[in-house]
Design an enzyme around this catalytic site. Structure first.
Site, short mmCIF file in Angstrom:
data_model
loop_
_atom_site.label_atom_id
_atom_site.label_comp_id
_atom_site.label_asym_id
_atom_site.label_seq_id
_atom_site.Cartn_x
_atom_site.Cartn_y
_atom_site.Cartn_z
N HIS A 94 -43.57 35.21 -50.53
CA HIS A 94 -44.14 34.75 -51.80
C HIS A 94 -45.30 33.82 -51.49
O HIS A 94 -45.18 32.94 -50.63
CB HIS A 94 -43.09 34.02 -52.64
CG HIS A 94 -43.65 33.36 -53.85
ND1 HIS A 94 -44.41 34.05 -54.78
CD2 HIS A 94 -43.60 32.09 -54.30
CE1 HIS A 94 -44.78 33.22 -55.74
NE2 HIS A 94 -44.32 32.01 -55.47
N HIS A 96 -49.17 31.99 -53.35
CA HIS A 96 -50.05 31.82 -54.51
C HIS A 96 -51.47 32.15 -54.06
O HIS A 96 -52.43 31.46 -54.43
CB HIS A 96 -49.98 30.39 -55.05
CG HIS A 96 -48.67 30.05 -55.70
ND1 HIS A 96 -48.44 28.88 -56.37
CD2 HIS A 96 -47.50 30.74 -55.76
CE1 HIS A 96 -47.18 28.86 -56.82
NE2 HIS A 96 -46.59 29.98 -56.46
N ASP A 119 -53.23 53.39 -49.24
CA ASP A 119 -52.58 53.45 -47.93
C ASP A 119 -51.26 52.67 -47.91
O ASP A 119 -50.39 52.94 -47.09
CB ASP A 119 -53.51 52.87 -46.85
CG ASP A 119 -54.54 53.88 -46.37
OD1 ASP A 119 -54.28 55.10 -46.50
OD2 ASP A 119 -55.60 53.46 -45.86
N HIS A 170 -47.75 33.47 -62.56
CA HIS A 170 -47.21 32.89 -61.33
C HIS A 170 -47.97 33.41 -60.10
O HIS A 170 -48.98 32.84 -59.72
CB HIS A 170 -45.70 33.17 -61.27
CG HIS A 170 -45.01 32.44 -60.17
ND1 HIS A 170 -43.65 32.45 -60.00
CD2 HIS A 170 -45.50 31.68 -59.16
CE1 HIS A 170 -43.33 31.71 -58.96
NE2 HIS A 170 -44.44 31.25 -58.42
N TYR A 228 -50.44 60.12 -40.04
CA TYR A 228 -51.39 59.05 -39.72
C TYR A 228 -50.82 58.19 -38.59
O TYR A 228 -49.64 57.90 -38.55
CB TYR A 228 -51.61 58.19 -40.96
CG TYR A 228 -52.50 57.00 -40.74
CD1 TYR A 228 -53.89 57.09 -40.89
CD2 TYR A 228 -51.96 55.77 -40.38
CE1 TYR A 228 -54.70 56.00 -40.70
CE2 TYR A 228 -52.76 54.66 -40.19
CZ TYR A 228 -54.14 54.79 -40.34
OH TYR A 228 -54.94 53.70 -40.15
ZN LIG Z 1 -44.55 30.28 -56.56
#
Ligand SMILES: [Zn+2]
Length: 230
Positions: A94, A96, A119, A170, A228
């Site tokens: 996660h 930002h 891709d 978010h 590939y």
């Molecule tokens: Zn966050």
């Protein structure tokens, strides 16, 4: 306990600032050991500069603190929901990061405009709906995980064919078979988010790439008859 996984998760976390995806202590990477069912995740609020592998926190999928001197990342409950739902996930990220978060804040899915996107992501990178007031005031981080799952299942999407999502207001979550692949997908998502923004800036009337492009590029890398690479 799980020293190898702690080392992997630590290194994967350190890749976030070095790839320019996080500022201050924002962002987190986790990895899971499916044999024990234990997840290793970045500690909450610890500066990247001073972080060590031994600072990684071990929790179980009920959220119990198993080992570590720190509290786990505040987003732990989101990671847990995704690991519980999708056994194929080995790592989650996660951030930002600026471009992906800009699309998330705009509440828009990223259309598939070209092969860089295709891709890695088989279709638009979806933006999950806003959480309700009850969901925000309730178990916020857990509900963030649930709304990601709701978005994927609503469109019958296998998570490995779309290894990332945007959460409205978010930012992005990405995943992969392990923590490094999840970071790789976070870097790609950021680049795709940036390119797509410029694409619309240059041509506000641009249309998504033809389905044949999406099929060709995704399937030659990930399909049954992938050819590939080496
Ligand atoms: Zn966050």
């Amino acid at each position: 306990m799980l020293e190898d996984l702690k080392e992997i998760v630590f290194k994967a976390n350190m890749e976030l600032p070095s790839r320019g995806l996080v500022t201050y202590t924002w962002g987190n990477v986790s990895g899971i050991d499916r044999a024990t069912g234990y997840m290793v995740i970045k500690p909450s609020g610890v500066e990247y500069d001073s972080m060590k592998a031994e600072d990684m926190v071990v929790v179980d999928l009920l959220g119990n603190h198993i080992e570590g001197n720190y509290k786990p990342s505040s987003d732990t409950a989101t990671h847990i929901e995704l690991y519980k739902k999708y056994p194929e996930l080995g790592g989650i990220v996660h951030t930002h990061s600026t471009w992906a978060t800009s699309w998330a804040q705009a509440g828009r899915s990223i259309p598939l405009y070209g092969t860089t996107h295709a891709d890695y992501f088989y279709g638009p990178i979806l933006c999950a709906r806003s959480l309700t007031e009850e969901e925000i005031n309730g178990e916020y981080e857990k509900n963030t995980g649930l709304v990601i799952i709701e978005t994927l299942t609503g469109k019958n999407i296998k998570p490995m064919s779309l290894p990332g999502i945007l959460c409205t207001n978010h930012g992005p979550f990405t995943w992969g078979k392990d923590a490094f692949e999840a970071v790789h997908n976070a870097v790609v998502l950021e680049e795709v988010a940036k390119m797509s923004c410029y694409t619309e800036l240059i041509n506000p009337n641009v249309k998504p790439a033809p389905t044949a492009i999406a099929d060709k590029h995704y399937l030659r890398k990930h399909g049954e008859n992938a050819y590939y690479g080496q």
